[in-house]
Motif scaffolding. Structure first.
Motif, mmCIF file in Angstrom:
data_model
loop_
_atom_site.group_PDB
_atom_site.id
_atom_site.type_symbol
_atom_site.label_atom_id
_atom_site.label_comp_id
_atom_site.label_asym_id
_atom_site.label_seq_id
_atom_site.Cartn_x
_atom_site.Cartn_y
_atom_site.Cartn_z
ATOM 1 N N GLY A 1 -0.045 5.187 1.144
ATOM 2 C CA GLY A 1 -1.126 6.003 1.666
ATOM 3 C C GLY A 1 -0.662 6.927 2.766
ATOM 4 N N LEU B 1 0.829 -1.196 0.000
ATOM 5 C CA LEU B 1 0.000 0.000 0.000
ATOM 6 C C LEU B 1 0.865 1.248 0.000
ATOM 7 C CD1 LEU B 1 -2.524 -0.969 2.833
ATOM 8 C CD2 LEU B 1 -2.941 -1.067 0.377
ATOM 9 N N THR C 1 -5.839 4.930 1.720
ATOM 10 C CA THR C 1 -5.403 4.841 0.327
ATOM 11 C C THR C 1 -6.537 5.387 -0.534
ATOM 12 O OG1 THR C 1 -6.220 2.561 0.154
ATOM 13 C CG2 THR C 1 -3.892 2.852 0.696
#
Length: 119
Positions: free
Chosen positions: A11, A9, A35
């Motif tokens: 974010g 991820l 995200t």
């Protein structure tokens, strides 16, 4: 055949990491990570959708989070999904899915000392 449990991820932290120290002086950090995906719809308008993820970091990564991560920090995170459950006072079972971080890379462009990525 072996399975694969891997999450990647990029974010922003939704809040400052919450740090706890467990028995044996083991630090653990918990925070939410947002995200956001963006796209253009059929009319050409920009649309976006944000998902929130619960992240848990242990030991050295928890210490890194405590020292350097704050609400809004942009990070790259690699880890694995882990689902746990607990029973509340009424005996109702609840399930929680978290991402156990295994690698964190800080992506903010800030001046000053930035530690190397850790595992």
């Amino acid at each position: 055949m072996r399975g694969l449990n891997k999450v990647t991820l990029i974010g922003n932290l939704g809040k400052d990491p919450e740090i706890n120290v467990l028995d044996g002086n083991v630090p653990v950090a918990k925070f939410s990570l947002a995200t956001t995906e963006t796209w253009r719809d059929k009319a050409g308008q920009l649309q976006s959708s944000t998902d929130w993820h619960s992240v848990v970091l242990w030991r050295g990564l928890a210490e890194l989070a405590q020292a350097y991560l704050r609400r809004g920090s942009l990070i790259y995170l690699e880890g694995k999904l882990k689902t746990r459950h607990y029973d509340d006072a009424a005996g109702v079972r609840h399930y929680v899915t978290e991402i156990i971080g295994e690698q964190v890379l800080m992506l903010d462009k800030k001046t000053g000392e930035v530690p190397p990525p850790t595992r």
